[in-house]
Enzyme design. Structure first.
Site: not given
Ligand code: ACM
Length: 517
Positions: A327-328
């Site tokens: 993620d991110e």
């Molecule tokens: C997330 O909340 N960055 C998966």
């Protein structure tokens, strides 16, 4: 065999009114089918727990688990008997039955008569889920760890019950703040009561690396030594992690380890300069910003590192899945990101595990059997589905345990939503996104990110009572769920949580029942 004190206690309390209507239970998650028969079953000084003779040792362990829950509060001294003696009046019987496809691995049946309470299931996991229902059919005081006065009575009838989804879990972020093995085991005990079966551990992030990797020791020596706000952090030795895995398995809960990458890696980058683009290690980080770190995705050192980390953790983890985060990764170039996720998937498979990742991983070429964890973008989840992946439902707006309840909440964040207890309950994972249907959902997971909580007591305030609702969403058929009915059952659980010393949020939407003493 019961003690004299217990006989006296049972005698003293035997005259209280006895509930006789099984349909008036407060079980969470709500069972699939309940058929009352109007009498009462009473635990007495003569009660014991019988386990089918010749069955697997696991059944004796489950019997011991149940005795360990019932004896401290009742003082009845129930023993586990597996030598073929026959149960008599007031006994509990745990027994494996013929395979029953509808019950599956975790379903069970309770048959409660005035004489005997029988828990039967196709698999030991089902017996374990069934005894959680037995706990919840008894008065809340059953959960106490010291002797309580009580009439340990259960209405008679049958319950036939099995889960809607195979994956009913929570995620605990031990990276932003570290939570030691005892906290994790306390959480596992609580999860068991609500028939949850997965604990996903977010073991690394910018702020800390929390699991010992013997081939890269500085990850914990350096990368584990602080946390958000500058506290001392911490990490699990491999032995401690293995103890957690074992403790979870005894509760039929699977641990899914997550190493978040290529972003969310500042703690690793700070521990080993060679993992950085440019070869220079950053300082440790104790703030709460996201999206600023990345592994060097074009360096073979990075893949040697990932291989070592995955190999060591996979060897300690019996479950099928390894979570790769993903993620991110805002400072990883899109091409580099895809290249990285593709290579990491090969590594994870080479160590015998299937892949879970946050929904962004759908930009890569997914392996068969991959699970995409939908948290932010439905289009990512759908892109995953179109590659044959399944979806794990953790939409932040509904399922994030770290979101505040309302503007007055002391802990939590609000970037996704305010999630009151009714909002947490009032949604159906199979109705959020048209393409994401019941058939391609593995289940539901409620993550707790821990930027704002530094003790498990504080975490409990965010977790409870919302967790009970997530457990029910994962287990109970959607058409059997309604907030107006659920909130009455939840009210009874206020008492239960109080006896269990869970520091829950007393939402004004629920008329909490209090312990009277
Ligand atoms: C997330 O909340 N960055 C998966």
């Amino acid at each position: 065999m019961a003690t004299v004190a217990a006989v006296l206690l049972a005698g003293l309390t035997g005259c209280a009114t006895e509930p006789t209507d099984l349909s008036k239970n407060s079980i969470i998650p709500r069972p699939v089918s309940v058929t009352p028969s109007g009498e009462s079953f009473l635990l007495t000084a003569r009660s014991d727990i019988f386990v089918m003779p010749g069955g697997p040792e696991e059944l004796v362990n489950i019997g011991n688990f149940l005795a360990g829950k019932l004896n401290p509060s009742t003082g009845l001294g129930m023993e586990v008997i597996s030598d073929g003696r026959k149960p008599g009046k007031g006994d509990i019987l745990l027994t494996l039955a013929q395979d029953d496809p509808e019950l599956g691995d975790e379903g069970y049946e309770l048959t409660i008569t005035g004489k005997l309470l029988t828990v039967s299931a196709s698999q030991p996991a089902g017996i374990f889920r069934g005894i959680q229902t037995v706990r919840q059919l008894l008065p809340a005081e059953i959960e106490a760890d010291t002797i309580r006065e009580g009439t340990w009575v259960i209405p008679t009838g049958t319950i036939r019950d099995y889960p809607l989804y195979g994956h009913r879990g929570v995620m605990l972020d031990v990276a932003r703040h570290f939570f030691g093995p005892e906290d994790v085991m306390r959480y596992l005990d609580q999860l068991a009561l609500y028939k949850m079966n997965v604990l996903h551990m977010h073991l690394s992030d910018d702020q800390g690396w929390r699991i010992e990797i013997k081939s890269w020791p500085n990850l914990t020596v350096h990368g584990g030594k602080t946390e958000v706000g500058g506290g001392e952090g911490g990490f699990y030795t491999q032995e401690e992690y293995s103890e957690i895995v074992k403790y979870a398995a005894e509760r039929y809960i699977t641990i899914i380890p997550e190493i978040d990458m290529p972003g969310h890696t500042n703690a690793a980058l700070s521990s080993y300069p060679e993992l950085n683009i440019g070869g220079k290690a950053p300082e440790l980080y104790t703030g709460i910003k996201v999206g600023f770190s990345t592994l060097d995705t074009r360096s073979e050192t990075t893949y040697r590192f990932v291989d070592d980390v995955v190999r060591e953790i996979a060897a300690l983890t019996p479950g099928k899945y390894f979570h790769i985060g993903g993620d991110e990764s805002h400072v990883t170039k899109p091409d580099d990101y895809v290249y990285f996720i593709n290579r990491v998937q090969d590594i994870v498979e080479s160590h015998g595990k299937s892949i879970i990742g946050w929904d962004e991983i759908a930009h890569a070429t997914l392996k068969p059997n991959t699970v995409v964890q939908y948290w932010a973008r439905a289009e990512n989840a759908v892109m995953g589905l179109n590659q044959g992946a399944k979806v794990l439902m953790s939409p932040a707006k509904y399922a994030y345990l770290d979101m505040k309840y309302d503007t007055a909440s002391v802990f939590g964040l609000n970037w996704a939503a305010y999630i009151e207890v009714d909002d947490a309950y009032n949604w159906d994972p199979a109705m959020l996104v048209p393409e994401i249907t019941r058939e391609n959902i593995t289940g539901i997971e409620a993550p707790l990110w821990t930027e704002t909580v530094s003790t498990f007591r504080e975490a409990e305030w965010l977790i409870y009572p919302r967790l009970a609702g997530y457990a029910e969403i994962g287990w109970t058929p959607a058409e059997m769920r309604s907030w107006d009915e659920y909130r009455l059952r939840l009210a009874e659980h206020g008492k239960r949580m109080e006896v269990m010393d869970i520091g829950f949020y007393r939402s004004p939407l629920v008329d909490w029942e209090e312990v009277t003493e």
